[in-house]
Design a protein around this motif. Structure first.
Motif: not given
Length: 285
Positions: A110-139
């Motif tokens: 969400k923050a990166l979508a606002r184009h912060p002026r200083h940030v040139r690269k970003a790493a996103i660890n242990s994340f996905s855009p989907l809620i699979n069956g295992a994640m749904l049960d966990y939630l």
């Protein structure tokens, strides 16, 4: 070298505890964003392998860790509120890179979508855009134990699901930490979990669509909850993204065993030091 500690006023609303770990000859400054129920202490291993190369900024959200004592806890924070805080920290420290872990990826995107002026690269660890069956049960199970304020149940749930590949020592520390949180912290986490369960707040691909800087997604090969395969869905949306799967690692990739730590470190440093290639998508093994 000791960390430089500061408690920052954010928008006249929040007080945020921060630590700046300086490198002797920094190649840049990285802001680290942790996941749910975590504090900045969870990045101890990450700081060890990044600080020789970069200045590192750590922080606790208003309801967590060292920031708790400086804030009132009368309202729950949305992911947009968290993104506001991230933007302010980026501006204050002029961070040019960002690294998030797990649920911290939502507010980070969400923050990166606002184009912060200083940030040139970003790493996103242990994340996905989907809620699979295992994640749904966990939630769903998470919402129940959080709502009941079942301290032992919350700790046991985390260790038996996303934390299943953690060494036993880390599992004991994890359970002790999670089962000793304040009631408002559980309420905050339940709010985030329920928001996701109602299909709000995790439509991350819409944010990825407008992010222009290079992104690296790192996932554990054994992570059933945010799988490496599911993370690759971002390739359809982000303008420039790369992917790395850490062999024989679960959700807590770089603290599960030494080789996973080395693999995560090498993938991250290779990405951060590589010249940026704008406006293209890349698939990496």
């Amino acid at each position: 070298m000791k960390a430089e500690i500061a408690v920052l006023d954010i928008q006249g609303i929040y007080r945020i505890y921060t630590e700046l770990h300086r490198a002797k000859t920094p190649a840049g400054t990285i802001l680290l964003i942790n996941g749910s129920l975590s504090t900045l202490a969870s990045f101890a291993q990450t700081v060890r392998y990044l600080q020789p190369h970069f200045n590192i900024v750590l922080f606790d959200l208003p309801y967590a860790g060292h920031s708790r004592r400086y804030n009132t806890h009368h309202r729950l924070l949305s992911r947009d509120d968290e993104a506001d805080i991230i933007i302010e920290l980026i501006e204050h420290f002029k961070t040019d890179c960002l690294l998030s872990f797990s649920w911290g990826g939502i507010a980070s995107l969400k923050a990166l979508a606002r184009h912060p002026r200083h940030v040139r690269k970003a790493a996103i660890n242990s994340f996905s855009p989907l809620i699979n069956g295992a994640m749904l049960d966990y939630l769903q199970r998470g919402s129940q134990v959080l709502g009941a304020c079942d301290r032992d149940g919350i700790g046991e749930l985390v260790n038996s699901t996303i934390g299943t590949h953690l060494p036993s020592l880390y599992k004991r520390y994890n359970h002790r930490h999670i089962s000793s949180l304040e009631i408002y912290e559980y309420a905050q986490m339940k709010f985030h979990v329920d928001t996701v369960l109602h299909h709000e707040g995790r439509s991350c691909v819409s944010h990825a669509d407008v992010i222009e800087i290079p992104l690296l997604f790192i996932n554990g090969e054994w992570d059933e909850y945010t799988t490496a395969q599911d993370a690759r869905q971002f390739a359809r949306h982000a303008r420039h993204c790369e992917f790395h799967s850490v062999a024989r690692a679960g959700h807590f990739i770089d603290i599960e065993h030494r080789q996973a730590n080395l693999d995560t470190r090498n993938a991250l440093l290779d990405f951060l030091f590589a010249p940026a290639i704008p406006h293209r998508q890349a698939m990496a093994v």
